[in-house]
Design an enzyme around this catalytic site. Sequence first.
Site, PDB file in Angstrom:
ATOM      1  N   ARG A 227       0.858  -1.173   0.000  1.00  0.00           N
ATOM      2  CA  ARG A 227       0.000   0.000   0.000  1.00  0.00           C
ATOM      3  C   ARG A 227       0.902   1.234   0.000  1.00  0.00           C
ATOM      4  O   ARG A 227       2.080   1.170   0.364  1.00  0.00           O
ATOM      5  CB  ARG A 227      -0.909   0.026   1.234  1.00  0.00           C
ATOM      6  CG  ARG A 227      -1.846  -1.183   1.356  1.00  0.00           C
ATOM      7  CD  ARG A 227      -2.677  -1.082   2.625  1.00  0.00           C
ATOM      8  NE  ARG A 227      -3.637  -2.172   2.766  1.00  0.00           N
ATOM      9  CZ  ARG A 227      -3.400  -3.285   3.447  1.00  0.00           C
ATOM     10  NH1 ARG A 227      -2.235  -3.459   4.054  1.00  0.00           N
ATOM     11  NH2 ARG A 227      -4.329  -4.225   3.533  1.00  0.00           N
ATOM     12  N   LYS A 252      -2.205  -1.675   7.838  1.00  0.00           N
ATOM     13  CA  LYS A 252      -3.636  -1.591   8.095  1.00  0.00           C
ATOM     14  C   LYS A 252      -4.047  -2.642   9.124  1.00  0.00           C
ATOM     15  O   LYS A 252      -3.703  -3.809   9.010  1.00  0.00           O
ATOM     16  CB  LYS A 252      -4.401  -1.818   6.791  1.00  0.00           C
ATOM     17  CG  LYS A 252      -5.889  -1.528   6.887  1.00  0.00           C
ATOM     18  CD  LYS A 252      -6.527  -1.633   5.519  1.00  0.00           C
ATOM     19  CE  LYS A 252      -8.011  -1.311   5.568  1.00  0.00           C
ATOM     20  NZ  LYS A 252      -8.640  -1.382   4.233  1.00  0.00           N
ATOM     21  N   HIS A 317      -2.592   2.115  -6.080  1.00  0.00           N
ATOM     22  CA  HIS A 317      -3.198   0.867  -5.626  1.00  0.00           C
ATOM     23  C   HIS A 317      -3.400  -0.110  -6.782  1.00  0.00           C
ATOM     24  O   HIS A 317      -3.516  -1.318  -6.554  1.00  0.00           O
ATOM     25  CB  HIS A 317      -4.530   1.150  -4.923  1.00  0.00           C
ATOM     26  CG  HIS A 317      -4.791   0.252  -3.751  1.00  0.00           C
ATOM     27  ND1 HIS A 317      -4.031   0.285  -2.606  1.00  0.00           N
ATOM     28  CD2 HIS A 317      -5.711  -0.723  -3.560  1.00  0.00           C
ATOM     29  CE1 HIS A 317      -4.486  -0.615  -1.754  1.00  0.00           C
ATOM     30  NE2 HIS A 317      -5.490  -1.245  -2.313  1.00  0.00           N
ATOM     31  N   ARG A 320      -0.650  -2.620  -6.722  1.00  0.00           N
ATOM     32  CA  ARG A 320      -0.872  -3.669  -5.726  1.00  0.00           C
ATOM     33  C   ARG A 320      -1.867  -4.702  -6.252  1.00  0.00           C
ATOM     34  O   ARG A 320      -1.661  -5.911  -6.125  1.00  0.00           O
ATOM     35  CB  ARG A 320      -1.374  -3.039  -4.431  1.00  0.00           C
ATOM     36  CG  ARG A 320      -1.784  -4.023  -3.319  1.00  0.00           C
ATOM     37  CD  ARG A 320      -2.129  -3.222  -2.078  1.00  0.00           C
ATOM     38  NE  ARG A 320      -2.979  -3.950  -1.148  1.00  0.00           N
ATOM     39  CZ  ARG A 320      -2.541  -4.708  -0.139  1.00  0.00           C
ATOM     40  NH1 ARG A 320      -1.242  -4.878   0.038  1.00  0.00           N
ATOM     41  NH2 ARG A 320      -3.389  -5.306   0.665  1.00  0.00           N
ATOM     42  N   HIS A 343      -4.291  -9.315   4.163  1.00  0.00           N
ATOM     43  CA  HIS A 343      -5.747  -9.303   4.262  1.00  0.00           C
ATOM     44  C   HIS A 343      -6.199 -10.082   5.493  1.00  0.00           C
ATOM     45  O   HIS A 343      -5.715 -11.192   5.741  1.00  0.00           O
ATOM     46  CB  HIS A 343      -6.377  -9.936   3.011  1.00  0.00           C
ATOM     47  CG  HIS A 343      -6.281  -9.071   1.799  1.00  0.00           C
ATOM     48  ND1 HIS A 343      -6.443  -9.543   0.513  1.00  0.00           N
ATOM     49  CD2 HIS A 343      -6.036  -7.731   1.669  1.00  0.00           C
ATOM     50  CE1 HIS A 343      -6.293  -8.559  -0.347  1.00  0.00           C
ATOM     51  NE2 HIS A 343      -6.055  -7.452   0.325  1.00  0.00           N
ATOM     52  N   TYR A 352      -9.685 -11.343  -6.424  1.00  0.00           N
ATOM     53  CA  TYR A 352      -8.743 -11.382  -7.549  1.00  0.00           C
ATOM     54  C   TYR A 352      -9.014 -12.561  -8.484  1.00  0.00           C
ATOM     55  O   TYR A 352      -8.546 -12.559  -9.623  1.00  0.00           O
ATOM     56  CB  TYR A 352      -7.306 -11.433  -7.024  1.00  0.00           C
ATOM     57  CG  TYR A 352      -6.919 -10.171  -6.293  1.00  0.00           C
ATOM     58  CD1 TYR A 352      -6.777  -8.966  -6.978  1.00  0.00           C
ATOM     59  CD2 TYR A 352      -6.742 -10.163  -4.913  1.00  0.00           C
ATOM     60  CE1 TYR A 352      -6.455  -7.785  -6.303  1.00  0.00           C
ATOM     61  CE2 TYR A 352      -6.418  -8.992  -4.235  1.00  0.00           C
ATOM     62  CZ  TYR A 352      -6.278  -7.819  -4.933  1.00  0.00           C
ATOM     63  OH  TYR A 352      -5.976  -6.656  -4.274  1.00  0.00           O
TER      64      TYR A 352
END
Length: 370
Positions: A227, A252, A317, A320, A343, A352
Site C-alpha cells: 500500500r 492496516k 493501488h 498492488r 488481508h 482477484y
Amino acid sequence: MKKIFIKNGIIDKTQMVFLEFPYDFELKELVRTFPGIDWKKELKVWYVPYSNNKLNELLGFFKGKVWLDYSQFKKVAIPVEKIKNDLSPLDSGIGEEILKFEQWMRNKRYSESSIKTYRDALSVFFRFLENKPITEVESSDLEKFNTEYIIANSYSSSYQNQFVNAVKLFFVNRQNKRLNPEIIPRPKKEKLLPNVLSKEEVKMILEAHKNIKHRAMLSLIYACGLRRSELLNLKIKDVDSKRRLLLVRQSKGKKDRIVPISDKIIELLRIYYKQYVPKSYLFEGQILGEMYSEKSLESVLKQALTKSRINKPVTLHWLRHSYATHLLESGTDLRFIQEILGHKSSKTTEIYTHVSTKSLQNIKSPFDDL
C-alpha cells in the site's frame, strides 16, 4: 465490440459523466439499465451524476458487453468545498469537544487517517446543524443530514458509512449517549472489481523514469504488493537482503507482516541506496530523515503514466492489485497471497479470482461448436 465514449460534462452547474455513442437500439436498451442514468434531450446524451468511483462502476457494469473509451475522461474535484463554505463556521465549544474526541482516539491507537476522517465528518455534521448544542442532537438530525447533505450531494456509500460511524462513536464517547443510526439504512457496499494492469503495462510504468529513486519506489510497490502508506513508512532496517524478506510494520489493522523480496528488487535498492544514502526512512524527502510525502509519490506515478503514454486513470493501488492478480495467474496459492497482502479475510483476497484472465481464457465458448 460496440463502443461508448465516456466524457466529462456539466448539467445545471453540476458535474456529470456523459455516455456518448452512435444510435443503436440494443446499446440504448443496455445503457438505460445502468443505475441512476438519465437522458438529456437537449444535448442528446445519456448522463449520470459524477462521483470519484463512477468510472469504476461503469467499467464493472459494461465489462464484457461494451468497450468503454474513457481517454477523454478526467477526474475532477467534486465541489465539496463550495458546499462546506455555505455552512456555518464551527462553534469553538463544539470544536473543543471534537479535539478531546481526537485525543481519545489517539490514546486508543486509531490511525491518523481514521482520526482525520472522523474529525472532518463531525465538523461538517455540526456545521450543517448550525452548531446545534451537542446535548440537543437527536436521531432525527442524523436522518436529516443523511437526506439533505449526503444523498442530496451524491456522496458515496463509503462516505455515508464513515459519517454514521463517526457520529455514533463521538456521542458514545463524549456524551455517553447512544443515537439510533439504524434510522439511516446502511447502504450496500459496491462490489467493484479491482483494476488490473497487464504485465506489459506495469513494465512500461516502472521503466518510465530514469531517476533511480522514482523507479525504485514504484517498483517496490508492485514487487511486494505494498500500500502507499506501507512504502512511505518503510525504514532501512526493514529490508532483510540476506533472507530476501521485507518487514512491513504496523500496516492496516496495526499488523506486522513479512513479504518476500526478489534478488532483482534488492539489487535495484542497493543501487538506489548508494546514490541517495537515506538516513532513516528507506525513501526520504528533500530533508534527510523525513518521510517522503504522499503527494510527491502520486506525482511520480503521474509522470510515469505520461512518459509511458498509458491513458488510464491508474492509481498506486492499481500496482498492488496487479501484483496480486499476476501472482494468482502464475499459480501462487490464494492463502499465500492473502498473507503477503495482509488481508484479514480470505474473502478480500478472493476478489482477484474474478479478474484473473488465465482460467477465463481457457474456457471454450459453446458458440465455437455451432
